[in-house]
Scaffold this active site. Structure first.
Site, PDB file in Angstrom:
ATOM      1  N   THR A  96       5.607  -7.058   6.017  1.00 49.51           N
ATOM      2  CA  THR A  96       4.654  -8.106   5.532  1.00 49.51           C
ATOM      3  C   THR A  96       5.469  -9.534   5.534  1.00 49.51           C
ATOM      4  O   THR A  96       6.519  -9.611   5.673  1.00 49.51           O
ATOM      5  CB  THR A  96       4.474  -7.544   3.884  1.00 49.51           C
ATOM      6  OG1 THR A  96       5.512  -7.847   3.268  1.00 49.51           O
ATOM      7  CG2 THR A  96       3.686  -6.327   3.861  1.00 49.51           C
ATOM      8  N   ASP A  97       4.291 -10.331   5.285  1.00 48.21           N
ATOM      9  CA  ASP A  97       4.659 -11.823   5.375  1.00 48.21           C
ATOM     10  C   ASP A  97       4.977 -12.211   4.036  1.00 48.21           C
ATOM     11  O   ASP A  97       4.843 -11.208   2.926  1.00 48.21           O
ATOM     12  CB  ASP A  97       3.539 -12.555   5.769  1.00 48.21           C
ATOM     13  CG  ASP A  97       2.353 -12.786   5.110  1.00 48.21           C
ATOM     14  OD1 ASP A  97       2.158 -12.063   4.007  1.00 48.21           O
ATOM     15  OD2 ASP A  97       1.103 -13.361   5.625  1.00 48.21           O
ATOM     16  N   ALA A  98       5.080 -13.128   3.533  1.00 49.88           N
ATOM     17  CA  ALA A  98       5.500 -13.783   2.192  1.00 49.88           C
ATOM     18  C   ALA A  98       4.406 -13.246   1.108  1.00 49.88           C
ATOM     19  O   ALA A  98       4.841 -13.361   0.029  1.00 49.88           O
ATOM     20  CB  ALA A  98       5.896 -15.332   2.055  1.00 49.88           C
ATOM     21  N   GLY A  99       2.958 -13.320   1.627  1.00 43.74           N
ATOM     22  CA  GLY A  99       2.232 -12.928   0.640  1.00 43.74           C
ATOM     23  C   GLY A  99       1.905 -11.485   0.492  1.00 43.74           C
ATOM     24  O   GLY A  99       0.870 -11.163  -0.243  1.00 43.74           O
TER      25      GLY A  99
ATOM     26  N   VAL B 218       1.012  -9.343   2.885  1.00 49.01           N
ATOM     27  CA  VAL B 218       0.171  -8.906   3.827  1.00 49.01           C
ATOM     28  C   VAL B 218       0.703  -8.673   5.484  1.00 49.01           C
ATOM     29  O   VAL B 218       1.693  -9.226   5.933  1.00 49.01           O
ATOM     30  CB  VAL B 218      -1.165  -9.812   4.211  1.00 49.01           C
ATOM     31  CG1 VAL B 218      -1.930  -9.425   5.455  1.00 49.01           C
ATOM     32  CG2 VAL B 218      -1.800 -10.372   2.891  1.00 49.01           C
TER      33      VAL B 218
END
Length: 159
Positions: A30-33, A35
């Site tokens: 995932t990314d920082a969010g 997602v």
């Protein structure tokens, strides 16, 4: 829960000509969010294709190490519908939709339950060690077409 062996990763399973590979979304995906990063779907599709073709009878490693060849992606189209998120359990569903002498087209999708997250269409070509297209092993083509026939029978039985 059936466990084949604690040290053997799951290859997923074939049913009615479709391959199902359940996976969990980890932090690294995932990314920082939280997602799933868009390019990771290509990685999921690669794993699922490898497992599906192996369950159909393709011995990727023997072909590669024997100098016969390997598959390379020559075309990929993805459509993103909804995001997968950290902790999700998703299933990669793959289906052969075309088999030619030196290539295959696989329709793939990422599902969270009944929700379509990502749909893809991937063409892989079988190439010699030098990179030139080469015919796939005849036994593989026959096995892939057999699986495609099961997919068509499965679709006909649900209509």
């Amino acid at each position: 829960m059936d466990i084949v062996s604690p040290d053997v990763p799951s290859s997923g399973f074939l049913r009615a000509g479709e391959h199902y590979l359940p996976i969990r979304i980890y932090y690294e995906d995932t990314d920082a969010g939280g997602v799933v990063y868009h390019a990771n779907y290509l990685r999921y599709f690669e794993r699922a294709r490898w497992e599906m073709l192996a369950l159909c009878g393709a011995d990727h490693l023997a072909a590669l190490h024997g100098g016969e060849g390997s598959y390379v992606v020559v075309e990929a189209t993805l459509r993103y519908e909804k995001p997968a998120r950290l902790g999700d359990r998703v299933t990669i569903v793959s289906r052969l939709i075309e088999v030619r002498a030196s290539s295959c087209v696989v329709q793939q999708k990422v599902m969270r339950g009944d929700a379509l997250l990502v749909a893809g269409r991937i063409r892989v070509a079988f190439v010699a060690p030098g990179g030139k297209p080469r015919r796939q092993p005849a036994a593989w083509i026959a096995a892939f077409r057999n699986v495609m026939g099961r997919a068509e029978m499965g679709a006909a039985s649900t209509e």
